[in-house]
Design a protein around this motif. Structure first.
Motif, PDB file in Angstrom:
ATOM      1  N   ILE A  45      14.407  -8.281   0.042  1.00  0.00           N
ATOM      2  CA  ILE A  45      14.195  -9.737   0.508  1.00  0.00           C
ATOM      3  C   ILE A  45      14.408 -10.707  -0.794  1.00  0.00           C
ATOM      4  O   ILE A  45      13.789 -10.572  -1.711  1.00  0.00           O
ATOM      5  N   TYR A  46      15.415 -11.270  -0.574  1.00  0.00           N
ATOM      6  CA  TYR A  46      15.869 -12.374  -1.515  1.00  0.00           C
ATOM      7  C   TYR A  46      15.975 -13.629  -1.407  1.00  0.00           C
ATOM      8  O   TYR A  46      17.088 -14.216  -0.677  1.00  0.00           O
ATOM      9  N   PRO A  47      15.158 -14.399  -1.566  1.00  0.00           N
ATOM     10  CA  PRO A  47      15.176 -16.041  -1.367  1.00  0.00           C
ATOM     11  C   PRO A  47      16.114 -16.323  -2.117  1.00  0.00           C
ATOM     12  O   PRO A  47      16.563 -16.323  -3.157  1.00  0.00           O
ATOM     13  N   GLY A  48      16.914 -17.336  -1.374  1.00  0.00           N
ATOM     14  CA  GLY A  48      18.089 -18.017  -2.040  1.00  0.00           C
ATOM     15  C   GLY A  48      18.010 -19.568  -1.755  1.00  0.00           C
ATOM     16  O   GLY A  48      17.061 -20.149  -1.814  1.00  0.00           O
ATOM     17  N   VAL A  49      19.122 -20.187  -1.996  1.00  0.00           N
ATOM     18  CA  VAL A  49      19.151 -22.046  -1.916  1.00  0.00           C
ATOM     19  C   VAL A  49      18.656 -22.166  -0.568  1.00  0.00           C
ATOM     20  O   VAL A  49      17.967 -23.129  -0.411  1.00  0.00           O
ATOM     21  N   HIS A  50      19.297 -21.949   0.190  1.00  0.00           N
ATOM     22  CA  HIS A  50      19.261 -22.203   1.743  1.00  0.00           C
ATOM     23  C   HIS A  50      18.704 -21.531   2.620  1.00  0.00           C
ATOM     24  O   HIS A  50      18.170 -21.740   3.871  1.00  0.00           O
ATOM     25  N   PRO A 103       0.833  -1.303   0.134  1.00  0.00           N
ATOM     26  CA  PRO A 103      -0.061  -0.072   0.152  1.00  0.00           C
ATOM     27  C   PRO A 103       0.811   1.319  -0.105  1.00  0.00           C
ATOM     28  O   PRO A 103       0.315   2.369  -0.262  1.00  0.00           O
ATOM     29  N   ASP A 104       2.171   1.145   0.326  1.00  0.00           N
ATOM     30  CA  ASP A 104       2.878   2.387   0.380  1.00  0.00           C
ATOM     31  C   ASP A 104       3.380   2.838  -1.116  1.00  0.00           C
ATOM     32  O   ASP A 104       4.217   3.495  -1.100  1.00  0.00           O
ATOM     33  N   HIS A 105       3.289   1.756  -1.984  1.00  0.00           N
ATOM     34  CA  HIS A 105       4.156   1.881  -3.147  1.00  0.00           C
ATOM     35  C   HIS A 105       3.041   2.017  -4.304  1.00  0.00           C
ATOM     36  O   HIS A 105       2.081   1.345  -4.214  1.00  0.00           O
ATOM     37  N   ALA A 106       3.462   2.814  -5.226  1.00  0.00           N
ATOM     38  CA  ALA A 106       2.493   3.258  -6.247  1.00  0.00           C
ATOM     39  C   ALA A 106       2.816   2.546  -7.619  1.00  0.00           C
ATOM     40  O   ALA A 106       2.059   2.726  -8.493  1.00  0.00           O
ATOM     41  N   PHE A 107       3.939   1.990  -7.580  1.00  0.00           N
ATOM     42  CA  PHE A 107       4.473   1.705  -8.978  1.00  0.00           C
ATOM     43  C   PHE A 107       5.519   0.335  -8.900  1.00  0.00           C
ATOM     44  O   PHE A 107       6.261   0.384  -7.592  1.00  0.00           O
ATOM     45  N   GLY A 108       5.478  -0.596  -9.740  1.00  0.00           N
ATOM     46  CA  GLY A 108       6.618  -1.697  -9.636  1.00  0.00           C
ATOM     47  C   GLY A 108       6.877  -2.252 -11.030  1.00  0.00           C
ATOM     48  O   GLY A 108       6.045  -2.034 -11.832  1.00  0.00           O
ATOM     49  N   GLN A 109       7.813  -3.068 -10.850  1.00  0.00           N
ATOM     50  CA  GLN A 109       8.267  -3.654 -12.118  1.00  0.00           C
ATOM     51  C   GLN A 109       8.528  -5.317 -11.659  1.00  0.00           C
ATOM     52  O   GLN A 109       8.811  -5.472 -10.357  1.00  0.00           O
ATOM     53  N   ALA A 110       7.870  -6.131 -12.613  1.00  0.00           N
ATOM     54  CA  ALA A 110       8.090  -7.718 -12.185  1.00  0.00           C
ATOM     55  C   ALA A 110       8.880  -8.241 -13.355  1.00  0.00           C
ATOM     56  O   ALA A 110       8.881  -7.949 -14.623  1.00  0.00           O
ATOM     57  N   PHE A 111       9.795  -9.015 -12.965  1.00  0.00           N
ATOM     58  CA  PHE A 111      10.506  -9.647 -14.066  1.00  0.00           C
ATOM     59  C   PHE A 111      11.286 -10.993 -13.143  1.00  0.00           C
ATOM     60  O   PHE A 111      11.271 -11.047 -12.190  1.00  0.00           O
ATOM     61  N   THR A 112      11.969 -11.911 -14.167  1.00  0.00           N
ATOM     62  CA  THR A 112      12.702 -12.797 -13.673  1.00  0.00           C
ATOM     63  C   THR A 112      14.105 -12.422 -13.909  1.00  0.00           C
ATOM     64  O   THR A 112      14.615 -12.309 -14.996  1.00  0.00           O
ATOM     65  N   THR A 113      15.166 -12.831 -13.070  1.00  0.00           N
ATOM     66  CA  THR A 113      16.328 -12.382 -13.309  1.00  0.00           C
ATOM     67  C   THR A 113      17.309 -13.693 -12.666  1.00  0.00           C
ATOM     68  O   THR A 113      16.667 -14.795 -12.383  1.00  0.00           O
ATOM     69  N   ILE A 114      18.643 -13.555 -12.106  1.00  0.00           N
ATOM     70  CA  ILE A 114      19.263 -14.471 -11.724  1.00  0.00           C
ATOM     71  C   ILE A 114      19.702 -14.374 -10.275  1.00  0.00           C
ATOM     72  O   ILE A 114      20.373 -12.837 -10.067  1.00  0.00           O
ATOM     73  N   LYS A 115      19.653 -15.188  -9.415  1.00  0.00           N
ATOM     74  CA  LYS A 115      20.773 -14.733  -8.150  1.00  0.00           C
ATOM     75  C   LYS A 115      21.995 -15.804  -8.251  1.00  0.00           C
ATOM     76  O   LYS A 115      21.715 -16.867  -8.492  1.00  0.00           O
TER      77      LYS A 115
END
Length: 338
Positions: free
Chosen positions: A224-229, A128-140
């Protein structure tokens, strides 16, 4: 051209990427990598390692696009291969969100990541505090796995690795024909570059296996970046701050900000806390010069100053560095050592 001795200084993601590229592309060179710290003790080891970029003010955009694309394509090939688990390279999908739309709603790297699009109103409802965003798939790319994997690849290409602290370039001038400086923040002392400065980053690793998507606030401070472990949550961007101790106030602030974006993190167990100093500079230095060392002109190729974008740009700038080493080889045969 046989027997040209090349030394690479630095064992972070820039150093090892550059060393691998030189060893594989120029088999006539004997390549040695020197550093006082190796994984898991490098700055790269704590990096979240997710690929997208900011613009550098004075580097031609075409060059920055090439750096990004070359790095992305290299890591994408690993992510889609049998090496993915060992190298710690994986695809990661999610959102970058902004309080108001940025000037550049489709950044220069958007065509190289996968499936880039603007977020829908429905997706934005959860922020709710954010008015704009981008969605994409990248690499970790998790450097605690990736650096040992690169080291193995470097040794397989005939590279040699030695642990030692390099205090000045003079120490190297008798043994090597070409010096490649990937010493990051160390370049301030090693080559007297006053333009390099630390940007302190503190992150936490938490246990939250239910999280599958990354979330990054466009200001770059909360992510917040989910990773392998585990899931990496952060962070801080404290310019000119050289403290390496964990700051309890920063830990509290990171958790509060991340829980606001992802309430389920309130239930996550903190596994570790980490601090690193990003080797920042107005623009990365990827260039060559001839330096007088002990009465001899020695070619030095620089590749450092990537700030928080080291993992993102490492392979692209490493390929540029190989081109610069190649120029050094063509211009001047190494002087015979008497």
């Amino acid at each position: 051209m046989k027997g040209v001795n090349v030394v690479v200084v630095g064992a972070g993601v820039i150093g090892f990427s550059t060393a691998v590229c030189i060893a594989e592309a120029l088999p006539s060179c004997s390549v040695t990598l020197l550093a006082d710290k190796f994984s898991p003790d490098t700055t790269s080891d704590g990096a979240a390692g997710i690929l997208f970029a900011a613009k550098f003010p004075d580097v031609p955009l075409e060059r920055q696009r090439r750096w990004f694309k070359d790095s992305f394509d290299h890591l994408l090939a690993i992510a889609q291969s049998q090496h993915s688990p060992e190298a710690g390279v994986m695809l990661s999908s999610g959102w970058q969100i902004f309080r108001e739309a940025p000037a550049d709603i489709r950044p220069f790297w958007s065509e190289f990541v996968i499936g880039f699009r603007l977020m829908t109103d429905r997706e934005l409802e959860r922020f709710p505090d954010h008015a704009f965003g981008q969605a994409f798939t990248t690499i970790k790319c998790e450097c605690s796995s990736y650096l040992p994997w690169l080291e193995k690849r470097f040794r397989k290409a005939g590279g040699q690795v030695q642990q030692m602290k390099v205090n000045n370039l003079q120490e190297l001038s008798n043994s090597y024909d070409i010096i490649v400086n990937c010493s990051g923040l160390g370049s301030k002392a090693l080559v007297g570059d006053a333009q390099v400065y630390p940007v302190r980053g503190q992150v936490l690793k938490v246990e939250a296996p239910w999280l599958q998507h990354f979330i990054r606030d466009g200001d770059g401070k909360t992510y917040i970046y989910p990773g392998v472990h585990s899931v990496t949550v952060g962070g801080t961007r404290q310019e000119g701050d050289g403290r390496l101790q964990v700051d309890a106030g920063d830990t509290r602030s990171i958790l509060e900000r991340c829980v606001r974006l992802e309430p389920s993190l309130g239930e996550a167990k903190v596994l570790s806390e980490w601090v690193g100093l990003r080797p920042s500079r107005r623009n990365p230095r990827v260039e060559r010069e001839a330096v007088q060392l002990r009465g001899r002109r020695v070619p030095v190729v620089h590749n450092y100053g990537h700030g928080g974008w080291g993992v993102t740009l490492a392979w692209g700038t490493a390929l540029d560095a190989v081109g610069l080493v190649r120029q050094c080889l063509h211009e001047k045969p190494p002087q015979a050592k008497l």
